[in-house]
Design an enzyme around this catalytic site. Structure first.
Site, PDB file in Angstrom:
ATOM      1  N   ARG A   1       3.102  -1.977  13.996  1.00  0.00           N
ATOM      2  CA  ARG A   1       3.933  -2.270  12.990  1.00  0.00           C
ATOM      3  C   ARG A   1       5.199  -1.429  13.703  1.00  0.00           C
ATOM      4  NH1 ARG A   1      -0.833  -1.793  10.546  1.00  0.00           N
ATOM      5  NH2 ARG A   1      -1.567  -3.248   8.662  1.00  0.00           N
TER       6      ARG A   1
ATOM      7  N   SER B   1      12.551 -14.860  -0.498  1.00  0.00           N
ATOM      8  CA  SER B   1      12.810 -16.064  -0.063  1.00  0.00           C
ATOM      9  C   SER B   1      11.352 -16.203   0.736  1.00  0.00           C
ATOM     10  CB  SER B   1      14.388 -16.254   0.535  1.00  0.00           C
ATOM     11  OG  SER B   1      15.006 -16.400   0.015  1.00  0.00           O
TER      12      SER B   1
ATOM     13  N   HIS C   1       0.151   2.934   5.983  1.00  0.00           N
ATOM     14  CA  HIS C   1      -0.243   2.305   5.993  1.00  0.00           C
ATOM     15  C   HIS C   1       0.050   1.651   7.817  1.00  0.00           C
ATOM     16  CE1 HIS C   1      -0.535  -1.778   4.843  1.00  0.00           C
ATOM     17  NE2 HIS C   1       0.344  -1.980   5.632  1.00  0.00           N
TER      18      HIS C   1
ATOM     19  N   ASP D   1      -3.843  -1.788   1.277  1.00  0.00           N
ATOM     20  CA  ASP D   1      -5.542  -0.958   2.053  1.00  0.00           C
ATOM     21  C   ASP D   1      -6.176  -1.313   0.819  1.00  0.00           C
ATOM     22  OD1 ASP D   1      -4.054  -1.180   4.640  1.00  0.00           O
ATOM     23  OD2 ASP D   1      -2.701   0.571   3.553  1.00  0.00           O
TER      24      ASP D   1
ATOM     25  N   SER E   1       8.408  -3.190   3.283  1.00  0.00           N
ATOM     26  CA  SER E   1       8.589  -3.429   4.686  1.00  0.00           C
ATOM     27  C   SER E   1       8.277  -2.739   5.376  1.00  0.00           C
ATOM     28  CB  SER E   1      10.519  -3.637   4.869  1.00  0.00           C
ATOM     29  OG  SER E   1      10.954  -4.180   3.464  1.00  0.00           O
TER      30      SER E   1
HETATM   31  N1  LIG Z   1       3.065  -3.183   2.839  1.00  0.00           N
HETATM   32  C1  LIG Z   1       2.390  -4.176   3.195  1.00  0.00           C
HETATM   33  O1  LIG Z   1       1.207  -3.676   3.228  1.00  0.00           O
HETATM   34  C2  LIG Z   1       2.901  -4.905   4.011  1.00  0.00           C
HETATM   35  C3  LIG Z   1       1.827  -6.909   3.994  1.00  0.00           C
HETATM   36  C4  LIG Z   1       3.099  -7.548   4.568  1.00  0.00           C
HETATM   37  C5  LIG Z   1       4.292  -7.310   5.439  1.00  0.00           C
HETATM   38  N2  LIG Z   1       4.246  -6.340   5.125  1.00  0.00           N
HETATM   39  C6  LIG Z   1       5.760  -6.497   5.902  1.00  0.00           C
HETATM   40  O2  LIG Z   1       6.482  -7.466   4.715  1.00  0.00           O
HETATM   41  C7  LIG Z   1       7.972  -7.848   5.127  1.00  0.00           C
HETATM   42  C8  LIG Z   1       7.996  -9.395   4.927  1.00  0.00           C
HETATM   43  O3  LIG Z   1       7.394  -9.828   5.950  1.00  0.00           O
HETATM   44  P1  LIG Z   1       7.613 -11.346   4.993  1.00  0.00           P
HETATM   45  O4  LIG Z   1       5.316 -11.609   5.418  1.00  0.00           O
HETATM   46  O5  LIG Z   1       7.437 -11.616   3.617  1.00  0.00           O
HETATM   47  O6  LIG Z   1       8.018 -11.676   6.265  1.00  0.00           O
HETATM   48  P2  LIG Z   1       9.209 -13.650   6.115  1.00  0.00           P
HETATM   49  O7  LIG Z   1       9.886 -12.920   7.399  1.00  0.00           O
HETATM   50  O8  LIG Z   1       8.186 -14.585   5.708  1.00  0.00           O
HETATM   51  O9  LIG Z   1      10.479 -12.308   5.148  1.00  0.00           O
HETATM   52  C9  LIG Z   1      11.183 -11.561   4.699  1.00  0.00           C
HETATM   53  C10 LIG Z   1      12.443 -12.270   3.706  1.00  0.00           C
HETATM   54  O10 LIG Z   1      13.317 -10.369   4.232  1.00  0.00           O
HETATM   55  C11 LIG Z   1      14.689 -11.561   4.186  1.00  0.00           C
HETATM   56  N3  LIG Z   1      15.556 -10.278   4.241  1.00  0.00           N
HETATM   57  C12 LIG Z   1      15.919 -10.185   6.112  1.00  0.00           C
HETATM   58  N4  LIG Z   1      17.382  -8.920   6.261  1.00  0.00           N
HETATM   59  C13 LIG Z   1      17.444  -9.579   5.155  1.00  0.00           C
HETATM   60  C14 LIG Z   1      18.319  -8.488   4.140  1.00  0.00           C
HETATM   61  N5  LIG Z   1      19.242  -7.216   4.903  1.00  0.00           N
HETATM   62  N6  LIG Z   1      18.594  -8.305   3.089  1.00  0.00           N
HETATM   63  C15 LIG Z   1      18.019  -8.854   2.214  1.00  0.00           C
HETATM   64  N7  LIG Z   1      16.642  -9.935   2.676  1.00  0.00           N
HETATM   65  C16 LIG Z   1      16.728 -10.041   3.623  1.00  0.00           C
HETATM   66  C17 LIG Z   1      14.701 -13.623   5.149  1.00  0.00           C
HETATM   67  O11 LIG Z   1      15.737 -13.354   5.444  1.00  0.00           O
HETATM   68  C18 LIG Z   1      13.422 -13.138   4.739  1.00  0.00           C
HETATM   69  O12 LIG Z   1      13.594 -14.368   3.448  1.00  0.00           O
HETATM   70  C19 LIG Z   1       7.596  -7.197   7.002  1.00  0.00           C
HETATM   71  O13 LIG Z   1       7.780  -6.534   7.783  1.00  0.00           O
HETATM   72  C20 LIG Z   1       5.847  -7.010   6.984  1.00  0.00           C
HETATM   73  O14 LIG Z   1       5.760  -6.008   7.302  1.00  0.00           O
HETATM   74  C21 LIG Z   1       4.291  -5.299   4.042  1.00  0.00           C
HETATM   75  O1  LIG Z   2      -0.569  -6.432   9.541  1.00  0.00           O
HETATM   76  C1  LIG Z   2       0.954  -6.417   8.832  1.00  0.00           C
HETATM   77  O2  LIG Z   2       1.214  -6.193  10.341  1.00  0.00           O
HETATM   78  C2  LIG Z   2       1.044  -6.677   7.945  1.00  0.00           C
HETATM   79  C3  LIG Z   2       1.081  -5.729   7.301  1.00  0.00           C
HETATM   80  O3  LIG Z   2       1.378  -4.955   7.238  1.00  0.00           O
HETATM   81  C4  LIG Z   2      -0.547  -6.027   6.621  1.00  0.00           C
HETATM   82  O4  LIG Z   2      -1.255  -4.686   5.960  1.00  0.00           O
HETATM   83  O5  LIG Z   2      -1.328  -7.051   6.439  1.00  0.00           O
END
Ligand SMILES: NC(=O)c1ccc[n+]([C@@H]2O[C@H](COP(=O)([O-])OP(=O)(O)OC[C@H]3O[C@@H](n4cnc5c(N)ncnc54)[C@H](O)[C@@H]3O)[C@@H](O)[C@H]2O)c1
Ligand SMILES: O=C(O)C[C@H](O)C(=O)O
Length: 358
Positions: free
Chosen positions: A132, A55, A222, A195, A163
């Site tokens: 992060r 979600s 990352h 990236d 995450s």
């Molecule tokens: N790897 C990457 O390159 C990358 C890139 C962007 C964001 N991210 C990471 O991805 C994650 C999510 O980002 P977002 O913008 O979607 O955040 P967001 O807050 O919009 O969405 C996160 C979702 O996780 C859900 N959630 C929380 N606890 C949970 C649980 N125990 N079980 C299941 N769902 C749960 C929330 O209800 C929410 O819907 C963040 O940690 C962010 O830093 C990683």
């Molecule tokens: O920068 C962040 O916190 C989210 C993600 O890891 C990104 O690279 O966009």
């Protein structure tokens, strides 16, 4: 009159009392559909995918893109909030995958049972001024709980960890699986595709090329200096001035922060990330499907350096990671970057391992 709201099955049951959210077993569905004179819809052959955190800012567009993937026959959407609405919405798309929603911890096991690929974008995102690693305290526990569910319900699934902090959450996942006796390093992959996507875009801009024709290997991890673009290995082969190398390296390493600052408190990259995650998941699915020659960068259990985890090019196949490719020749600038990256990575890995074993 009682009946099914949409042909796409299991999300809502319309009764004389109104809309009742239902998360039924397939057997129950079939008998209800027969009773109401509808035809039961079975899933076509294909792969089963779960999105955990469906979600969220990434989860919603990622779920939409996975619903469009022709290799997916079943799509499970799990979150602790709002999955009935997201599932109802996505289930109306006239693509092949059958969509089912799961809400809250009591439904985690049903969400995971039978899955071939589990994608984890659950957890909080950064706000301006945060690293992060500042997300560790909350996201480490979320990833641990979700991986305990995976170990129990779909221990052979491929797991894509999104995450943050990825440099620590992937080691956390590995430790959880080791404790459960289910760890298969070929099946655990940290998603660093964004990236590469950014590097291809920025290099394409500098060279005046279509970014789809550019391929920049990005290795390390990352976060900040651990994101190491190998500009000496860009395909098609090309050369850069020292100023271009400095600009590109800094922009690629800080791409996430660029978005966090532009969103000014409303989160981090979601749309480009959903695109990147869907691209990476598709590569994993094509590998499982038996396609040959699929190479992507990913943060994995690795012997490419002395560190236990490292991002580099990996060959994907039926068993997940078939082969981890060597780094190739690095120039002096990249060798210096590698040393900086390894120092930070080592601490982040240790932090993740200690979290599970404390
Ligand atoms: N790897 C990457 O390159 C990358 C890139 C962007 C964001 N991210 C990471 O991805 C994650 C999510 O980002 P977002 O913008 O979607 O955040 P967001 O807050 O919009 O969405 C996160 C979702 O996780 C859900 N959630 C929380 N606890 C949970 C649980 N125990 N079980 C299941 N769902 C749960 C929330 O209800 C929410 O819907 C963040 O940690 C962010 O830093 C990683
Ligand atoms: O920068 C962040 O916190 C989210 C993600 O890891 C990104 O690279 O966009």
């Amino acid at each position: 009159m009682d009946g099914e709201l949409s042909g796409a099955s299991e999300v809502w049951w319309v009764s004389s009392q109104g809309f009742i959210p239902m998360f039924r077993t397939q057997m129950e569905e079939v008998s209800i559909l027969r009773g109401s004179n509808c035809r039961a819809k079975g899933a076509a052959p294909g792969l089963k995918v779960a999105v955990l955190g469906a979600s969220g800012g990434i989860g919603q567009p990622l779920s939409l893109l996975m619903k469009m993937n022709p290799l997916v026959s079943v799509l499970h959407l799990y979150d602790v909030v709002n999955t009935p609405g997201v599932t109802a919405d996505i289930s109306h798309m006239n693509t092949g995958a059958v969509v089912r929603g799961f809400l809250g911890q009591p439904q985690l096991e049903n969400a995971l049972t039978g899955m071939d690929l589990v994608i984890i974008p659950a957890g909080i995102p950064r706000k301006p001024g945060m690293t992060r690693d500042d997300l560790f305290n909350i996201n480490a526990g979320i990833v641990r709980t979700l991986c305990e569910g995976i170990a129990k319900c779909c221990p052979n699934a491929i797991v894509n960890v999104i995450s943050n902090p990825v440099n620590s959450t992937v080691p956390i996942a590995a430790e959880v699986f080791k404790k459960a006796g289910t760890y298969n390093p070929k099946r655990l992959l940290g998603v660093t595709t964004l990236d590469v996507v950014r590097a291809n875009t920025f290099v394409g801009e500098v060279l005046g090329l279509d970014p789809r024709d550019v391929n920049v290997p990005v290795v390390g991890g990352h976060a900040g200096v651990t994101i190491l673009p190998l500009l000496s290995q860009v395909n098609p082969p090309c050369s850069f001035t020292p100023e271009e190398i400095s600009y590109l390296t800094s922009r690629i390493q800080n791409g996430g922060t660029e978005v966090v600052e532009a969103k000014a408190g409303a989160g981090s990259a979601t749309l480009s990330m959903a695109y990147a995650a869907a691209k990476f998941a598709d590569a994993c699915l094509r590998g499982l499907h038996g396609d040959a020659g699929i190479v992507e960068c990913s943060y994995v259990d690795s012997q490419v350096t002395e560190l236990p985890f490292f991002a580099s090019k990996v060959l994907l196949g039926r068993s997940g990671i078939e082969e981890i490719l060597p780094l190739g020749p690095l120039n002096e600038f990249e060798r210096a970057g590698l040393e900086k990256a390894k120092k930070e990575l080592s601490e982040s890995i240790q932090k993740g391992v200690s979290f599970v074993n404390k």
